[in-house]
Design a protein around this motif. Structure first.
Motif, mmCIF file in Angstrom:
data_model
loop_
_atom_site.group_PDB
_atom_site.id
_atom_site.type_symbol
_atom_site.label_atom_id
_atom_site.label_comp_id
_atom_site.label_asym_id
_atom_site.label_seq_id
_atom_site.Cartn_x
_atom_site.Cartn_y
_atom_site.Cartn_z
ATOM 1 N N ASP A 162 44.021 25.637 45.214
ATOM 2 C CA ASP A 162 44.745 26.342 44.485
ATOM 3 C C ASP A 162 44.940 25.908 43.217
ATOM 4 O OD1 ASP A 162 44.689 27.735 46.683
ATOM 5 O OD2 ASP A 162 46.754 27.118 47.523
ATOM 6 N N LEU A 163 45.461 24.672 43.028
ATOM 7 C CA LEU A 163 45.782 24.127 41.543
ATOM 8 C C LEU A 163 44.654 24.704 40.579
ATOM 9 C CD1 LEU A 163 47.413 20.658 41.723
ATOM 10 C CD2 LEU A 163 48.052 22.847 40.459
ATOM 11 N N LEU A 164 43.365 24.407 40.945
ATOM 12 C CA LEU A 164 42.362 24.513 40.209
ATOM 13 C C LEU A 164 42.243 26.124 39.940
ATOM 14 C CD1 LEU A 164 39.380 22.491 41.703
ATOM 15 C CD2 LEU A 164 40.602 22.301 39.340
ATOM 16 N N ALA A 165 42.467 26.993 41.037
ATOM 17 C CA ALA A 165 42.527 28.389 40.597
ATOM 18 C C ALA A 165 43.550 28.881 39.744
ATOM 19 C CB ALA A 165 42.559 29.108 41.936
ATOM 20 N N LEU A 166 44.801 28.402 39.764
ATOM 21 C CA LEU A 166 45.958 28.523 38.758
ATOM 22 C C LEU A 166 45.400 28.083 37.410
ATOM 23 C CD1 LEU A 166 48.700 29.151 38.438
ATOM 24 C CD2 LEU A 166 49.489 26.845 38.703
ATOM 25 N N ALA A 167 44.789 26.994 37.176
ATOM 26 C CA ALA A 167 44.379 26.463 35.979
ATOM 27 C C ALA A 167 43.357 27.424 35.637
ATOM 28 C CB ALA A 167 43.420 25.000 35.812
ATOM 29 N N GLN A 168 42.511 28.096 36.327
ATOM 30 C CA GLN A 168 41.590 29.007 35.945
ATOM 31 C C GLN A 168 42.254 30.308 35.295
ATOM 32 O OE1 GLN A 168 38.363 27.829 37.337
ATOM 33 N NE2 GLN A 168 37.103 29.528 36.105
ATOM 34 N N VAL A 169 43.100 30.530 35.997
ATOM 35 C CA VAL A 169 43.723 31.824 35.559
ATOM 36 C C VAL A 169 44.517 31.629 34.467
ATOM 37 C CG1 VAL A 169 45.859 32.927 36.122
ATOM 38 C CG2 VAL A 169 44.115 32.527 37.983
ATOM 39 N N THR A 170 44.800 30.525 34.149
ATOM 40 C CA THR A 170 45.444 30.153 32.708
ATOM 41 C C THR A 170 44.671 30.096 31.766
ATOM 42 O OG1 THR A 170 47.130 28.853 34.067
ATOM 43 C CG2 THR A 170 47.209 28.607 31.651
ATOM 44 N N ARG A 171 43.606 29.428 32.000
ATOM 45 C CA ARG A 171 42.760 29.141 30.806
ATOM 46 C C ARG A 171 41.543 30.165 30.465
ATOM 47 N NH1 ARG A 171 38.273 25.400 32.604
ATOM 48 N NH2 ARG A 171 39.292 25.238 34.523
ATOM 49 N N GLY A 172 41.025 30.528 31.663
ATOM 50 C CA GLY A 172 39.912 31.625 31.213
ATOM 51 C C GLY A 172 39.843 32.438 30.397
ATOM 52 N N GLU A 173 38.790 33.082 29.891
ATOM 53 C CA GLU A 173 38.681 33.933 29.026
ATOM 54 C C GLU A 173 39.196 35.450 29.454
ATOM 55 O OE1 GLU A 173 37.701 34.203 25.395
ATOM 56 O OE2 GLU A 173 38.098 32.381 25.488
ATOM 57 N N MET A 174 39.711 36.186 28.757
ATOM 58 C CA MET A 174 40.055 37.540 29.530
ATOM 59 C C MET A 174 39.110 38.734 29.067
ATOM 60 S SD MET A 174 43.310 38.216 30.627
ATOM 61 C CE MET A 174 43.924 39.881 30.182
ATOM 62 N N ARG A 175 38.674 39.355 29.998
ATOM 63 C CA ARG A 175 37.697 40.479 29.840
ATOM 64 C C ARG A 175 38.517 41.682 30.164
ATOM 65 N NH1 ARG A 175 33.319 41.343 33.402
ATOM 66 N NH2 ARG A 175 34.363 39.992 34.842
ATOM 67 N N THR A 176 38.434 42.730 29.496
ATOM 68 C CA THR A 176 39.284 43.914 29.768
ATOM 69 C C THR A 176 38.354 45.102 30.127
ATOM 70 O OG1 THR A 176 41.017 43.162 28.219
ATOM 71 C CG2 THR A 176 41.179 45.555 28.866
ATOM 72 N N GLU A 177 38.583 45.575 31.114
ATOM 73 C CA GLU A 177 38.012 46.856 31.509
ATOM 74 C C GLU A 177 38.849 47.496 32.509
ATOM 75 O OE1 GLU A 177 34.556 45.442 34.608
ATOM 76 O OE2 GLU A 177 34.432 44.531 32.858
ATOM 77 N N GLU A 178 38.296 48.820 32.745
ATOM 78 C CA GLU A 178 39.230 49.661 33.745
ATOM 79 C C GLU A 178 39.162 49.054 35.200
ATOM 80 O OE1 GLU A 178 39.041 54.240 34.527
ATOM 81 O OE2 GLU A 178 40.698 53.678 32.933
ATOM 82 N N VAL A 179 40.032 48.948 35.815
ATOM 83 C CA VAL A 179 39.781 48.474 37.130
ATOM 84 C C VAL A 179 40.877 49.447 38.019
ATOM 85 C CG1 VAL A 179 40.702 46.377 38.780
ATOM 86 C CG2 VAL A 179 39.811 46.102 36.335
ATOM 87 N N ASP A 180 40.274 49.632 39.201
ATOM 88 C CA ASP A 180 41.232 50.379 40.326
ATOM 89 C C ASP A 180 41.857 49.494 41.178
ATOM 90 O OD1 ASP A 180 41.952 52.070 42.198
ATOM 91 O OD2 ASP A 180 40.276 53.182 42.734
ATOM 92 N N LEU A 181 42.979 49.249 41.105
ATOM 93 C CA LEU A 181 43.871 48.162 41.883
ATOM 94 C C LEU A 181 43.929 48.849 43.148
ATOM 95 C CD1 LEU A 181 46.970 46.955 39.949
ATOM 96 C CD2 LEU A 181 44.929 45.845 40.389
ATOM 97 N N SER A 182 43.899 50.099 43.412
ATOM 98 C CA SER A 182 43.903 50.569 44.844
ATOM 99 C C SER A 182 42.953 50.047 45.780
ATOM 100 C CB SER A 182 44.181 51.921 44.994
ATOM 101 O OG SER A 182 45.153 52.607 43.837
ATOM 102 N N ALA A 183 41.585 50.232 45.108
ATOM 103 C CA ALA A 183 40.451 49.652 45.547
ATOM 104 C C ALA A 183 40.462 48.412 45.839
ATOM 105 C CB ALA A 183 39.291 50.259 44.660
ATOM 106 N N VAL A 184 40.799 47.583 44.823
ATOM 107 C CA VAL A 184 40.993 46.235 45.165
ATOM 108 C C VAL A 184 41.861 46.024 46.340
ATOM 109 C CG1 VAL A 184 41.735 43.934 44.131
ATOM 110 C CG2 VAL A 184 40.474 45.606 42.647
ATOM 111 N N ALA A 185 43.086 46.520 46.312
ATOM 112 C CA ALA A 185 43.954 46.172 47.489
ATOM 113 C C ALA A 185 43.401 46.742 48.800
ATOM 114 C CB ALA A 185 45.300 47.186 47.396
ATOM 115 N N ARG A 186 42.602 47.723 49.044
ATOM 116 C CA ARG A 186 41.835 48.186 50.124
ATOM 117 C C ARG A 186 40.906 47.112 50.619
ATOM 118 N NH1 ARG A 186 42.240 53.203 48.445
ATOM 119 N NH2 ARG A 186 40.096 53.220 47.136
#
Lengths: 783, 149
Positions: free
Chosen positions: A608-632
């Motif tokens: 989990d700590l590694l995941a958190l670090a990943q979230v903090t430091r990784g490069e951001m890629r911006t595209e259109e995402v369907d959050l509803s689909a992700v939730a499903r």
């Protein structure tokens, strides 16, 4: 003033004279007529008396029948005081008996036979009488006599001889009287007429007429004076207006003209008026335009002719005024831009009769507006090139050259207290090179300007004492304009413009260049600041990168090296349990199981700590995402792992956002995973993903009906390793929501939670202005 | 099944003795009876594969059935070993299963880029590890026919 020139004086005198002459003549005539009547009556009486006497004698004679005696008688009578010119005697039967006298012709006028008494005056003044001759009652016959009355003629001629001179005298007197009488009447009127005539001639309406008369003539005077008052007032007003008009027309900046059109042609006509301004603007006196009606039109630039014509025709069609802009050639052959507002004038029948125009010389204004336009454009370009000195410097020099029409323009920057350096030279090839330094003390014009901070304009640098002659001659430049670049009160450089001919730069050129210099000064400051800033940013970026790399390798080490011992602990515990389990007491086996559980939990913690670090430091890629689909999808994967749990999952479709797909996946995985975890034991468990609009912002939420939490600890939820439930209640590392917060923050959004113990929890989040899919307006989303 | 699992060697490249023991135990527990050669660093692994150094006398035609390769190794790391294997004709077709603690994306991507056939993250839970080894054994030792060099 037409008709016989019989003045007032003549008419008055004539009237008075006519009246008196009439009285004199009628009176005289009457007197003469009366006298004549009197004389005639007397003569008639006398004649009748003589004839009566005669008739008695004749009667006796006739009775006696002695004709001779009768004739004698008659003759005697004829010589008597009433001489008988002729005498005839008629018998009672009417037959003539006797005719005497030389002029018996008179009897012809009588009836052939006299019947009654009568008398008649003959034209020659003689009297014709018919008297009866009777003897007692017996009528014997008639006497007809012609009697001359010499006294009557005598009398009349005497009378006339006296009367005529008298009348003539009277007439003369009355004439004199008439003349004398008309004077007091006519004099004031004539004086008035003379005065009015004189005022009319001199147009001096301030004069007044005066009289002592209080009668109608006096009123006339007063009336004339009143009229003069009004005239004077009107005249004064008119004069004022004229003076104003003249003053305006002589002093306005514009050329004012009026053209009287012929046959309604808007392009042909006679110049009726043009003010003196035309000479100042075009160098042509107004007389030239009066003499040559087509001159103005001919002076208009050939390229503008059609446009002017079109504008004018459109104006005439619509009836509105027109604004015509065109170039016109002045006396020196230069083109001046005119802005000509023209209005049409029509007569009662709507026919075009005249055009009145006001034309303004806008050459300078156009030049300024063009310069300003260019300057505004330059601002943009300066800002674009502000980081690149290699582009910025030549841009300033090039713009300077264009703006003032120079052959060569240069930009110089202050190096230190004593020197400047040319950083850009634009234009024709001359000896001037970028990089060349000059001192403030001996640097010619540029040095002088840098030292004094004032602009300099020189028509010919060869004549200027500040310039080294031989050097200037070598450059081949003559006219110069140098302005300082001043920033925060300090001369930081200069802009110089040169021409090859000694055609001086104008004051406007100087002002325009000063503007550019001001803009350039600010841009150069920005450039310098940015350069410093960029260096700092570069340094910091390098530092951060190094730090990041260190962190990365640290995380790598952690993930790899920390897990290996855990694996050994777990693996060997299991090995022990499997191989030696039978020899251990139940308590011992329990200890081994706890060792394994602890090792595994620590492994999860590391993950989990590694995941958190990943979230903090990784490069951001911006595209259109369907959050509803992700939730499903997340929900489906959870369902696959624990298919038997009664969970109702509601996902509102269509949550399109912009963001990093991997991070958003992590986000939904954590949120729905949490909801899944904390609803354990609910039947049915409910998990809902949806959103609501708040203040124009889209707020997403994940809601569950699980264990919930105490709002007092809501602040702790999103901090790493903070747990609100014991590990025996719900497993977990306390990093999931911290990760959620990192993801949300990296998207520029916010996250918060609402809930109550045993009443479920709702986690709200936004994804910031960038990720809101363009639905929320930027301003509100940012607020 | 027993016959099929015998004969061919498995090369286990692992520097951590704990992991080595656990891996060997997992293989044994899954009844994989192939000979397991253990190399404790990258150099040793390459020596074995290329029949050099300590393994100079080895028959170069006898290549292992599968190489279980840890990435984090002393001297020469796992990725380098993989790269060199894929550069050599003799070892180009030998199946390599990367067996590591790392779950870094970069490692996964690099491994596959350099020609790894599988990538297994060593789980801490030994039971899960056993399961993973069992599946690997089934695939690489039984089902997969390795073309002969």
């Amino acid at each position: 003033m037409s008709g016989p020139r019989l003045g007032l004086r003549g008419r008055l005198a004539g009237a008075i004279f006519g009246a008196s002459a009439f009285v004199v003549l009628v009176g005289g005539g009457a007197i003469v007529a009366y006298e004549a009547g009197e004389i005639r009556g007397e003569a008639l009486e006398a004649a009748r008396d003589r004839i009566a006497v005669l008739a008695e004698d004749i009667q006796r004679v006739l009775v006696a029948g002695d004709v001779e005696a009768a004739a004698y008688l008659v003759r005697a009578l004829g010589r008597a005081p009433l001489p008988m010119e002729a005498l005839r005697l008629y018998g009672s039967d009417g037959e003539p008996v006797l005719a005497l006298g030389p002029r018996s012709g008179a009897a012809e006028a009588l009836p052939p036979a006299p019947r009654a008494r009568l008398h008649r005056w003959l034209p020659d003044g003689r009297l014709l009488l018919v008297e009866p001759v009777a003897a007692g009652s017996r009528r014997l016959g008639w006497v007809v006599a012609e009697v001359s009355v010499p006294r009557l003629r005598q009398h009349l001629s005497t009378y006339l001889g006296l009367a005529l001179p008298a009348v003539a005298l009277l007439l003369a007197l009355s004439l004199a009287l008439a003349w004398a009488l008309q004077r007091p009447l006519s004099a004031p009127l004539l004086a008035l007429a003379a005065a009015v005539r004189e005022i009319g001639g001199s147009r001096d309406f301030s004069r007044r007429v005066r009289t002592k008369l209080r009668d109608e003539v006096g009123e006339l005077y007063a009336g004339v004076n009143r009229m003069l008052d009004e005239l004077e007032a009107a005249h004064r007003a008119l004069a004022g207006r004229e003076a104003l008009q003249r003053a305006v027309l002589d002093n306005v900046e514009e050329i004012v003209y009026r053209v009287r059109l012929e046959a309604g042609d808007p392009f042909g006509g006679r110049v009726e008026f043009v003010n003196a301004r035309v000479e100042d603007v075009l160098g042509l006196p107004p007389a030239r335009f009066y003499e040559d009606p087509g001159l103005w039109a001919r002076l208009i630039h050939p390229a503008d002719q059609a446009r002017v014509r079109e504008t004018t025709e459109r104006m005439l069609a619509t009836g509105a005024g027109a604004l015509r802009e065109y170039r016109i050639r002045d006396a020196e052959g230069r083109w001046r831009w005119m802005e000509d507002r023209v209005a049409a004038e029509r007569d009662a029948g709507g026919r075009l009769v005249a055009l009145t125009g006001v034309a303004r010389d806008v050459t300078e204004r156009r030049r300024w507006s063009r310069a300003l336009e260019r300057l505004v454009g330059v601002v943009q370009e300066l800002l674009e090139t502000v980081q690149e000195a290699g582009c910025l410097y030549p841009l300033v020099a090039r713009t300077a050259r264009e703006l003032v029409g120079a052959d060569v323009a240069a930009l110089s920057r202050r190096q230190d207290e004593h020197t400047c350096r040319y950083v850009a030279v634009e234009g024709e090839e001359v000896g001037l090179e970028p990089g060349a330094c000059f001192s403030l003390e001996q640097g010619g014009l540029c040095g002088w300007v840098a030292a004094h901070g004032e602009p300099v304009r020189v028509a010919d640098i060869l004549e200027d004492a500040r310039v080294a002659r031989d050097q200037a001659a070598a450059l081949g430049l003559r006219a110069a304009l140098v302005v300082p670049m001043v920033d925060e009160g300090r001369v930081v450089g200069g802009i110089s413009a040169f021409r090859r001919e000694p055609r001086p730069f104008s004051e406007d050129d100087e002002r325009i260049l000063m503007l550019l210099a001001g803009m350039a000064a600010i841009t150069l400051r920005m450039h310098d600041m940015l350069e410093g800033l960029e260096d700092r940013v570069r340094e910091r970026t390098a530092e951060l990168r190094a730090l990041n790399r260190e962190l990365e390798s640290f995380a790598y080490t952690v993930s790899h090296d920390l897990r290996a011992p855990l694996r050994a602990i777990d693996g060997f515990s299991l090995a022990l349990l499997e191989e030696e389990g039978a020899r251990l007491a139940e308590e011992g086996r329990e200890h081994l199981r706890r060792i394994r559980a602890a090792a595994q939990r620590m492994a999860r913690l590391i993950d989990d700590l590694l995941a958190l670090a990943q979230v903090t430091r990784g490069e951001m890629r911006t595209e259109e995402v369907d959050l509803s689909a992700v939730a499903r999808e997340v929900a489906e994967s959870l369902r696959r792992i624990q298919p038997r749990r009664p969970v109702e999952i509601t996902v509102r479709p269509g949550a399109l956002v912009r963001g990093d797909p991997r991070l958003l996946w992590t986000l939904m995985e954590n949120l729905i995973g949490n909801a899944w975890k904390f609803t354990r034991g609910r039947d049915p468990a409910r998990i809902e993903f949806g959103w609501e609009e708040r203040c124009g912002e889209r707020v997403f939420f994940v809601r569950d009906n699980g264990a919930g939490f105490d709002m007092a600890y809501a602040g702790k939820l999103f901090q790493p390793f903070q747990r609100l439930h014991s590990a025996s209640e719900f497993e977990g590392t306390g990093i999931g929501l911290a990760t959620v917060r990192r993801v949300v923050e990296r998207h520029g959004g916010r996250v918060w939670a609402e809930g109550a113990v045993d009443r479920g929890a709702t986690i709200y989040f936004t994804l910031g202005p960038r990720a809101a899919g363009g639905r929320a307006r930027d301003g509100e989303a940012a607020a | 099944m027993k016959d099929g699992l015998r004969g061919k060697t498995i090369l286990l490249v692992e520097d951590n003795p704990d992991d080595e023991a656990l891996t060997l135990r997992a293989l044994r527990k899954n009844r994989i009876a192939n000979e397991v050669v253990v190399a404790h660093d990258g150099v040793e692994a390459l020596d074995y594969l290329f029949c050099q150094g300590r393994y100079a006398g080895r028959d170069p035609h006898e290549q292992p059935q599968v190489v279980l390769l840890d990435l984090k190794l002393p001297k020469i790391d796992g990725l380098e070993v993989l790269k060199r294997m894929r550069a050599e004709d003799r070892t180009r077709r030998v199946p390599v299963v990367v067996l590591t603690s790392s779950s870094e994306d970069r490692d996964v991507v690099d491994s596959y880029n350099f020609g790894a056939n599988s990538y297994v993250r060593k789980p801490v839970d030994f039971e899960q590890f056993m399961e993973a080894v069992r599946q690997l054994g089934m695939y690489w030792l039984l089902l997969n026919e390795v073309p002969q060099a």
